[in-house]
Design a protein around this motif. Structure first.
Motif, PDB file in Angstrom:
ATOM      1  N   SER A 259     -23.992  19.944  17.531  1.00 49.31           N
ATOM      2  CA  SER A 259     -22.524  19.628  17.303  1.00 49.31           C
ATOM      3  C   SER A 259     -21.723  21.272  17.167  1.00 49.31           C
ATOM      4  N   GLN A 260     -22.715  22.293  17.406  1.00 48.21           N
ATOM      5  CA  GLN A 260     -21.995  23.648  17.707  1.00 48.21           C
ATOM      6  C   GLN A 260     -21.088  23.479  19.125  1.00 48.21           C
TER       7      GLN A 260
ATOM      8  N   ASN B 235     -22.271  23.806   4.114  1.00 48.10           N
ATOM      9  CA  ASN B 235     -22.805  25.056   4.597  1.00 48.10           C
ATOM     10  C   ASN B 235     -21.883  25.935   4.412  1.00 48.10           C
TER      11      ASN B 235
ATOM     12  N   ASP C  74     -17.428  17.773   9.897  1.00 43.72           N
ATOM     13  CA  ASP C  74     -18.654  18.156  10.314  1.00 43.72           C
ATOM     14  C   ASP C  74     -19.710  17.576   9.315  1.00 43.72           C
TER      15      ASP C  74
ATOM     16  N   TYR D 219     -25.359  17.529   7.578  1.00 47.19           N
ATOM     17  CA  TYR D 219     -26.345  17.096   6.285  1.00 47.19           C
ATOM     18  C   TYR D 219     -26.195  15.852   5.531  1.00 47.19           C
TER      19      TYR D 219
ATOM     20  N   SER E  49     -25.126  14.959  14.022  1.00 47.16           N
ATOM     21  CA  SER E  49     -25.883  16.083  14.461  1.00 47.16           C
ATOM     22  C   SER E  49     -27.473  15.383  14.516  1.00 47.16           C
TER      23      SER E  49
ATOM     24  N   SER F 185     -30.009  17.663  14.754  1.00 44.79           N
ATOM     25  CA  SER F 185     -30.798  18.804  14.453  1.00 44.79           C
ATOM     26  C   SER F 185     -31.429  18.654  13.029  1.00 44.79           C
ATOM     27  N   LYS F 186     -30.794  17.964  12.196  1.00 44.73           N
ATOM     28  CA  LYS F 186     -31.657  18.111  10.665  1.00 44.73           C
ATOM     29  C   LYS F 186     -32.386  16.774  10.591  1.00 44.73           C
TER      30      LYS F 186
ATOM     31  N   ARG G 140     -31.298  19.818  20.691  1.00 44.81           N
ATOM     32  CA  ARG G 140     -29.929  20.382  20.978  1.00 44.81           C
ATOM     33  C   ARG G 140     -29.051  19.000  21.268  1.00 44.81           C
TER      34      ARG G 140
HETATM   35  C1  LIG Z   1     -22.065  22.900   9.083  1.00 40.37           C
HETATM   36  C2  LIG Z   1     -22.808  22.996  10.571  1.00 40.37           C
HETATM   37  N1  LIG Z   1     -22.087  22.507  11.514  1.00 40.37           N
HETATM   38  C3  LIG Z   1     -22.768  22.590  12.935  1.00 40.37           C
HETATM   39  C4  LIG Z   1     -24.013  23.178  12.971  1.00 40.37           C
HETATM   40  C5  LIG Z   1     -24.734  23.094  14.220  1.00 40.37           C
HETATM   41  O1  LIG Z   1     -25.599  22.196  14.497  1.00 40.37           O
HETATM   42  P1  LIG Z   1     -26.190  21.658  15.766  1.00 40.37           P
HETATM   43  O2  LIG Z   1     -27.632  22.056  15.665  1.00 40.37           O
HETATM   44  O3  LIG Z   1     -26.111  20.436  15.744  1.00 40.37           O
HETATM   45  O4  LIG Z   1     -25.468  22.480  16.837  1.00 40.37           O
HETATM   46  C6  LIG Z   1     -24.778  23.332  11.777  1.00 40.37           C
HETATM   47  C7  LIG Z   1     -25.857  24.367  11.883  1.00 40.37           C
HETATM   48  O5  LIG Z   1     -26.434  24.858  11.013  1.00 40.37           O
HETATM   49  C8  LIG Z   1     -23.998  23.385  10.361  1.00 40.37           C
HETATM   50  O6  LIG Z   1     -24.382  24.076   9.517  1.00 40.37           O
END
Ligand SMILES: Cc1ncc(COP(=O)(O)O)c(C=O)c1O
Length: 394
Positions: A102-103, A175, A203, A206, A232, A234-235, A242
Motif C-alpha cells: 500500500s506504500q 500508525n 489506509d 491493520y 494490504s 503485509s500484516k 509486497r
Molecule cells: C499506515 C500504513 N500504511 C501503509 C503502510 C505500508 O504498507 P505496505 O507494506 O502494504 O506497503 C504501513 C506500513 O507500516 C502503514 O503503517
C-alpha cells in the motif's frame, strides 16, 4: 561526479531519527522502534507450499511472465469477494487495482491528486511513509486534531474541507498511535466528506487485527463515492510479498493505471500467484487472522502490564484494541527525541513522536511497537525506559 539533481531530489533530507535508529539494528538492542509485523505470524508452511504449487504447475508460466497492470484477475476477484463479505458491500473487480504494497498506493495517490501547495488534511500524528509520499509534491498540510477516539471531524473547517485535495486517515489501530476511530466519528467524517465533496483516503493495513474481532464500518462503506480504500497483505500474510490493493471507482482507477505502468508496469506476478494460492484455499484467512490477533493481543497485554508496573504516574498511554502500537505521552517538558539518545546508550529504542507530526508540534510522545519483541525482553526494555524517564521527572 557532479550530479545534476532535480530540485525534488535536492530537497530530500536524510532523517536524523532514522540515522539514530540505525544503531538499533544491532542484535543486543531491545527495539520497540520498528513497525514490522512479527515473523511468528508469518504462515510459513502455507507460503512454502503455495510457492511450490505455483512453480511446479502450469501456473509457472503466468507467474514468471509480464502480467496485467491491474493485477492478477483471480486475486482481484478474491479481494472483491473478501471485502464484499467482510464489509457487507458490493465491490466489483474493476474497482480493484493491485499495488506493490500500500506504500505504492500512497505514492500513486500523491501523483494523481497533488500539485504544489495543494491542501491535504492529515490526522495528527500520522504515518511517516504517507508524508514521505505526499511530500514530493510540496503540499500544504492541514493538521486535524485527534484524541483517544481518533481524528475529530468537527474540528475540520468546512471551507478547508471543500478546498482540500483529500483527507488521509488510518481509522483502524492507527500508525503511530494504535487508536481506532469511533463509530460516531466515522459517521461524522463520512457526512462531512459528502457535504463538502471531500475525498477520503482510507489506509487500512491493520483493520483485520482487532483483538476481539469486532470490526467497525469502514469509511468506504459509509461514504462510498468519496472514499479510496487501501488494503494490504503485509500484516496478514507477509510484507516481503509486497502486495496491497486500492479500491476506488473506475474513473479514479483509470488515472492511477498509467502512473502505475510508468512506475513498475505491474506488481510482481509471482507473489500475486503465491498469495492467491494461499488465500483461496479453504478460507485460509478465517483460521489465520485469529492466530495473529491472539499473538498480538497477548503481547500488547504484556506490554501494558509492564508499563503499569514500571512507569511513573506522570506518564500515560492508551489501551489499543488492535494493531501493533502503543502511544505513550510524557510530561511536556520531556523531549522524546533527546530521551531516545539516552535509551539507545542503554540498548533500548523506540520511535520518538515528533516525526509523526506534520508541523513537529509535539515532542513529548513516543511510539512503542510490541509485536516483534519477546515477552521477557518487553519487560526488561520497559523497565530500563521507565528508569530513564524517572530521572527526568521533576
Ligand atoms: C499506515 C500504513 N500504511 C501503509 C503502510 C505500508 O504498507 P505496505 O507494506 O502494504 O506497503 C504501513 C506500513 O507500516 C502503514 O503503517
Amino acid at each position: 561526479m557532479l550530479w545534476k539533481f532535480s530540485h525534488r531530489a535536492q530537497s530530500l533530507k536524510s532523517s536524523t531519527i532514522r540515522e539514530i535508529l540505525k544503531v538499533t539494528e544491532q542484535a543486543n538492542v531491545i527495539s520497540f522502534a520498528g513497525g514490522l509485523p512479527s515473523p511468528d505470524a508469518f504462515p510459513l508452511t502455507e507460503i512454502r507450499a503455495a510457492a511450490n504449487a505455483v512453480l511446479e504447475s502450469n501456473d509457472i508460466y503466468g507467474a514468471l511472465q509480464y502480467g496485467p497492470s491491474e493485477g492478477y484477475k483471480p486475486l482481484r476477484l478474491w479481494i472483491a469477494n473478501y471485502l464484499s463479505q467482510r464489509d457487507n458491500v458490493t465491490v466489483s473487480v474493476d474497482e480493484i487495482l493491485i499495488v506493490t504494497g500500500s506504500q505504492q498506493a500512497l505514492d500513486l495517490i500523491g501523483k494523481t491528486l497533488l500539485d504544489s501547495n495543494d491542501k491535504v488534511l492529515v490526522e495528527t500524528p500520522t504515518f511517516i511513509g504517507a508524508l514521505q509520499s505526499f511530500n514530493q509534491y510540496n503540499p500544504q498540510y492541514v493538521a486535524v486534531a485527534s484524541d483517544e477516539d481518533g481524528l475529530i471531524p468537527d474540528s475540520i473547517d468546512d471551507e478547508v474541507a471543500r478546498t482540500a485535495k483529500f483527507l488521509y486517515s488510518i481509522p483502524n489501530f492507527q500508525n503511530p498511535t494504535g487508536r481506532r476511530l469511533s463509530l460516531s466519528r466515522r459517521q461524522a467524517l463520512a457526512a462531512k466528506a459528502k457535504q463538502n465533496n471531500l475525498v477520503l483516503i482510507e489506509d487500512d493495513p491493520y483493520g483485520d487485527l482487532d483483538y476481539q474481532g469486532q470490526r467497525l464500518p469502514a469509511l468506504y462503506t459509509l461514504a462510498p463515492e468519496n472514499t479510496v480504500y487501501l488494503g494490504s497483505f503485509s500484516k496478514i500474510l507477509a510484507p516481503g510479498l509486497r502486495l496491497g490493493y486500492i479500491v476506488a471507482n473506475r474513473q479514479f482507477i483509470s488515472k492511477l493505471l498509467p502512473l502505475k505502468q510508468a512506475s513498475d508496469l505491474h506488481t510482481p506476478s509471482l507473489t500475486q500467484y503465491i498469495a492467491y494460492q494461499i488465500v483461496s484455499k479453504n478460507n485460509f484467512l478465517s483460521d489465520h487472522i485469529p492466530k495473529i490477533r491472539q499473538i498480538y493481543g497477548s503481547r500488547c497485554q504484556f506490554m501494558l502490564q509492564s508499563l503499569a508496573k514500571y512507569m511513573p504516574q506522570e506518564v500515560s498511554w492508551n489501551q489499543p484494541e488492535g494493531g501493533m502500537f502503543i502511544w505513550v505521552e510524557l510530561p511536556e517538558y520531556i523531549n522524546a527525541t533527546e530521551l531516545l539518545k539516552e535509551a539507545i546508550s542503554q540498548k533500548v529504542a523506540f520511535a520518538p513522536g515528533e516525526t509523526f507530526y506534520v508541523h513537529s508540534e509535539k515532542n513529548n510522545c513516543l511510539r512503542l511497537a510490541f509485536v516483534t519483541v519477546p515477552e521477557e525482553k518487553i519487560d526488561t526494555g520497559i523497565k530500563i525506559l521507565a528508569d530513564i524517564i524517572k530521572h527526568h521527572i521533576h
